[in-house]
Design an enzyme around this catalytic site. Sequence first.
Site, mmCIF file in Angstrom:
data_model
loop_
_atom_site.group_PDB
_atom_site.id
_atom_site.type_symbol
_atom_site.label_atom_id
_atom_site.label_comp_id
_atom_site.label_asym_id
_atom_site.label_seq_id
_atom_site.Cartn_x
_atom_site.Cartn_y
_atom_site.Cartn_z
ATOM 1 N N ASP A 111 43.380 51.953 31.603
ATOM 2 C CA ASP A 111 42.126 52.170 31.517
ATOM 3 C C ASP A 111 41.666 53.455 30.587
ATOM 4 O O ASP A 111 40.528 53.700 30.345
ATOM 5 C CB ASP A 111 41.358 52.256 32.788
ATOM 6 C CG ASP A 111 41.495 50.800 33.616
ATOM 7 O OD1 ASP A 111 40.463 49.855 32.990
ATOM 8 O OD2 ASP A 111 42.040 50.802 34.640
ATOM 9 N N ASP B 110 36.727 41.621 33.803
ATOM 10 C CA ASP B 110 36.626 41.828 32.646
ATOM 11 C C ASP B 110 37.766 41.014 31.609
ATOM 12 O O ASP B 110 38.865 40.799 32.392
ATOM 13 C CB ASP B 110 36.897 43.466 31.868
ATOM 14 C CG ASP B 110 36.000 43.971 32.570
ATOM 15 O OD1 ASP B 110 34.799 43.589 32.508
ATOM 16 O OD2 ASP B 110 36.022 45.253 33.072
ATOM 17 N N ARG C 280 36.850 40.675 40.862
ATOM 18 C CA ARG C 280 37.896 40.449 41.336
ATOM 19 C C ARG C 280 38.060 40.474 42.936
ATOM 20 O O ARG C 280 38.857 40.370 43.320
ATOM 21 C CB ARG C 280 39.294 41.426 40.998
ATOM 22 C CG ARG C 280 39.376 41.233 39.449
ATOM 23 C CD ARG C 280 40.164 39.958 38.911
ATOM 24 N NE ARG C 280 41.511 40.010 39.504
ATOM 25 C CZ ARG C 280 42.514 38.941 39.606
ATOM 26 N NH1 ARG C 280 41.996 38.011 38.856
ATOM 27 N NH2 ARG C 280 43.608 39.118 40.217
ATOM 28 N N LYS D 22 34.749 52.997 40.491
ATOM 29 C CA LYS D 22 34.316 51.388 40.658
ATOM 30 C C LYS D 22 35.565 50.817 41.432
ATOM 31 O O LYS D 22 35.443 50.005 42.516
ATOM 32 C CB LYS D 22 34.180 50.857 39.391
ATOM 33 C CG LYS D 22 33.961 49.170 39.627
ATOM 34 C CD LYS D 22 33.931 48.831 38.178
ATOM 35 C CE LYS D 22 35.297 48.801 37.556
ATOM 36 N NZ LYS D 22 35.941 47.567 38.082
ATOM 37 N N ASN D 23 36.834 50.779 41.291
ATOM 38 C CA ASN D 23 37.714 50.278 41.796
ATOM 39 C C ASN D 23 38.226 50.582 43.183
ATOM 40 O O ASN D 23 38.409 49.796 44.069
ATOM 41 C CB ASN D 23 39.201 50.400 40.938
ATOM 42 C CG ASN D 23 39.185 49.963 39.718
ATOM 43 O OD1 ASN D 23 38.430 48.963 39.483
ATOM 44 N ND2 ASN D 23 39.930 50.414 38.896
#
Length: 436
Positions: free
Chosen positions: A308, A119, A95, A25-26
């Site tokens: 994470d 988040d 973000r 995802k990042n």
Amino acid sequence: MIAEEVWLIEPSGPLRGDVVVRGSKNGVSKHMVAAMLGDGESIIGNAPEVGEVGITAAMLEALGIHVEISGSEIRIARGAEIRPRVPDAFTGLNRIPILMLGPLLHLAGEAFVPLVGGDPIGRRPVNFHVEALRLMGAEVEVGDGGISAKAKRLNGARIELPYPSVGATETILMSAVLAEGKTVLKNAAMEPEVVELALFLQRMGARIELSPDRRIVIEGVEHLRGASTWLTGDRIEAFSYLAAGLVTGGEVRVHGCPQDRLVTAITTLARMGAEFDINDEYLCATAPPEGLRSAAVQTDTHPGFMTDWQTPLMVLFTQSQGMSVLHETVFENRLVYVPALQKMGCEIEVFDQCLGGPACRYHDTNARHSAVVRGVSKLRGADVTLPDIRAGFSAVLAAAVADGTSTLRGVHHIERGYHRPYEQFASLGLNIRRER
């Protein structure tokens, strides 16, 4: 009103099977922003089907960027006119807007992005981004509604980050590649996702030098071209599914994420007694018959134990023998998910002291950033609301070994960050069903 989707989970024994992880995802969202800078079309392969992709695509299209998504492939190309304002409708969703400031300054000479979100894991201030752009010659104003910036041309600069922030490093990379002159960035983040972004920019024609002392040197060029890339498998997702196999006494084979992205995680689990089978096709971990041992783990920037990774590890601690300690040093509010796990019977106590490692930057604050976990905890099904992506996954793991049915609310968080998590868990044998 739209009915909320919930997941109902009942324990169904050991989870077993194969999981293929796609790009993170990042990683995918940052590559999508970088593709704005190319004169031609860029193609991003092995993209995950996550909510973050749709949000980022909608932002880009609002700016005049063409985005085409077909399965795991994303094609991005600039339109004839670039609109320099990210609409207010995207306020607080993620973000990504802050990362668009530099590219928009290059393309339009001005930019406005709304306030960032993401988040609720702790402060992720924009001042690192803002100060870097100011050093590169931009006029930047931070208001209640968002951030405005102007620049005829960004210039290379010498920048030293107070902390190796991933987001700020990515902002500087995407701002410096088309700036006039050389940018020297010290104390840069060197996470694999940052390096992957730098390699993509290099394919587009950027001149980037990575040094071993957290220093990145970028020589600005006049133009970048479109490029193609294949995202490496998500190391967060890979670790999460390894933990799913371990916590249920099963065995999950994870494909698509190379071993070098999980070095620290593998060693940590091995110290707890996990046994590994690693080859060029997959990684898998199994727990010994007597169960896993407790451990003391401190999160850190790469190559340390990733922040994470600690959410699935926390559930694993509750099913390991003895007392374990987790010391979070990256985000001060990362343990926001603990109450949901406590509701399910996890014996976890949080502290504002630095436990399990040397004093970190939160040692003189009130941030509750350390946890002591007692195992083996007998977990019970519960009705819980998930506060964020990683917390959501940890609650699924707890539900998989709990006694009774669990109802998980806020599952959209999980789907924003993991590729088809419902289908993946079902394929591993978890008794899971959707309801509204």
